[in-house]
Design an enzyme around this catalytic site. Structure first.
Site, PDB file in Angstrom:
ATOM      1  CG  HIS A 119       0.556   6.278  -0.471  1.00  0.00           C
ATOM      2  ND1 HIS A 119      -0.515   6.810  -0.946  1.00  0.00           N
ATOM      3  CD2 HIS A 119       0.270   5.966   0.745  1.00  0.00           C
ATOM      4  CE1 HIS A 119      -1.883   6.589  -0.240  1.00  0.00           C
ATOM      5  NE2 HIS A 119      -0.955   5.831   0.560  1.00  0.00           N
ATOM      6  CG  HIS A 161      -1.907   0.998   1.323  1.00  0.00           C
ATOM      7  ND1 HIS A 161      -3.646   1.486   0.683  1.00  0.00           N
ATOM      8  CD2 HIS A 161      -1.571   2.262   1.535  1.00  0.00           C
ATOM      9  CE1 HIS A 161      -3.777   2.114   1.045  1.00  0.00           C
ATOM     10  NE2 HIS A 161      -2.524   3.288   1.791  1.00  0.00           N
ATOM     11  CD  GLU A 162       1.876   3.818   3.603  1.00  0.00           C
ATOM     12  OE1 GLU A 162       2.308   4.430   3.022  1.00  0.00           O
ATOM     13  OE2 GLU A 162       0.687   3.649   4.436  1.00  0.00           O
TER      14      GLU A 162
END
Length: 377
Positions: free
Chosen positions: A29, A25-26
């Site tokens: 980003h 998920h990170e």
């Protein structure tokens, strides 16, 4: 007596399930930020004091926090991991300021924030593609092969040979799709559209309720209408159809999540069915005892959950930031600073309240208080 895994095994399984999902998920980003020319000051898995880490050649500090309940990417120009802008970012030299998150256009910021949840959905889609490629996809027709006497379907007039085409307006192509919709609607009145002898027809019925208990002692209330399918049919999925089949499966799970959440909000389902970190850890340990395939499928489901929850328009979550950027992109000016400050405060209060609620819910579901009372008594 239930067959529960040990405490340490459960914790290890939880970390092995949730850790990679937070990481990807990170990472979504992070790579979106790099694509847009934003410098990342820190990439952390977990919160709190750093356990270990290193700084790469780009100046990003990669680290592991001692509280493994999340993660974050802190971009240049952010005051904290929640992407609240640092008031000092405007005083940076022009060359450094150009690499900050705040210096980018609104749609670039939107893309960077959206990349995290999107990556979670892509992980789930990739897992489903792999499973469909290896094992095929259930394609048993939604044709009734047996009807239980005095069951909901029989009382509504359904017969052997009827082909169900939709439930509550949702199209169904296979018996598994039909069963999934019904399973999550115990004791509810449903509209069932079907075809008999080439003619379209509609029946209304109230689903029955069946309570199942698994080997771990977990109980599930599921709906049923008293019908059975014919011989199960598993078909191989051609390579070019894998992405579409996986996307459809992911979308189906998201719709089920929305339906279930709506049932809880409306009171048709108990709030006890809401689970938090403790419940996820418990389920992770249980599934790990059943084999790696169960763990991987659990990861797909949790990855979809992470993507979905992070898209909710709540400040402090990715969805809250996206709502702000959408407003800025439409009205051509950012959300007023005072309004954003109060939004973040209220969002933090909502998230903390929810976390406390689901954690207490998890503890109560484990009968921890009753066991403690028994020990004291």
């Amino acid at each position: 007596m239930t067959d529960q895994p040990g405490f340490l095994f459960t914790i290890l399984a939880f970390l092995l399930v949730i850790g990679p999902l937070i990481f990807v998920h990170e990472l979504g980003h992070y790579f979106a930020g790099r694509l847009c020319g934003v410098k990342a000051d820190a990439f952390s898995i977990g919160f709190g004091r750093e356990i270990m880490g290193y700084t790469d050649s780009r100046g990003t500090r990669w680290k592991l926090g001692w509280i493994p309940m999340g993660g974050y990417v802190k971009f240049a120009g952010d005051m904290n991991p929640a992407s609240v802008p640092d008031p000092e970012w405007l005083n940076l030299p022009p060359e450094e300021r150009a690499k900050t998150f705040q210096a980018k256009g609104v749609w670039q910021r939107f893309f960077i924030v959206a990349a995290g949840p999107i990556t979670n959905f892509l992980v789930a889609i990739g897992i489903f593609m792999a499973f469909f490629a290896a094992y095929g996809q259930p394609r048993t027709p939604a044709v009734i092969a047996a009807v239980q006497e005095q069951g909901p379907a029989a009382n509504a007039g359904l017969r052997i040979g009827d082909r169900v085409t939709a439930i509550e307006g949702r199209q169904v192509d296979t018996f598994d799709e039909m069963a999934d919709i019904i399973r999550f609607r115990p004791n509810e009145k449903l509209r069932v559209d079907y075809v008999r002898d080439g003619r379209n027809a509609t029946a209304w019925m109230t689903t029955g309720v069946d309570v199942e208990r698994d080997r771990f002692g977990n109980e599930f209330r599921k709906g049923l209408i008293g019908v059975m399918s014919g011989q199960p049919l598993i078909e191989p999925v051609p390579l070019h159809q894998l992405p579409g089949a996986a996307v459809k499966q992911t979308f189906h799970i998201v719709r089920t999540m929305i339906d279930t959440l709506g049932q809880i909000i409306s009171g048709r389902r108990s709030v006890k069915e809401l689970g938090g970190p403790i419940k996820i850890a418990q389920v992770s340990g249980q599934q790990a005892t059943l084999g790696w395939m169960n763990v991987v499928m659990l990861m797909a489901l949790i990855s979809i959950n992470l993507g979905f929850i992070n898209l909710l328009p709540i400040p402090m979550l990715d969805g809250g930031h996206l709502a702000f950027y959408l407003y800025e992109g439409v009205v051509r000016r950012p959300v007023p600073e005072k309004a954003m400050e109060w939004a973040f405060r209220s969002g933090l209060a909502v998230l903390l309240s929810f976390m406390i609620f689901v954690t207490l819910n998890d503890i109560l579901s484990l009968d921890a208080f009753e066991r403690l009372a028994g020990l004291i008594g």
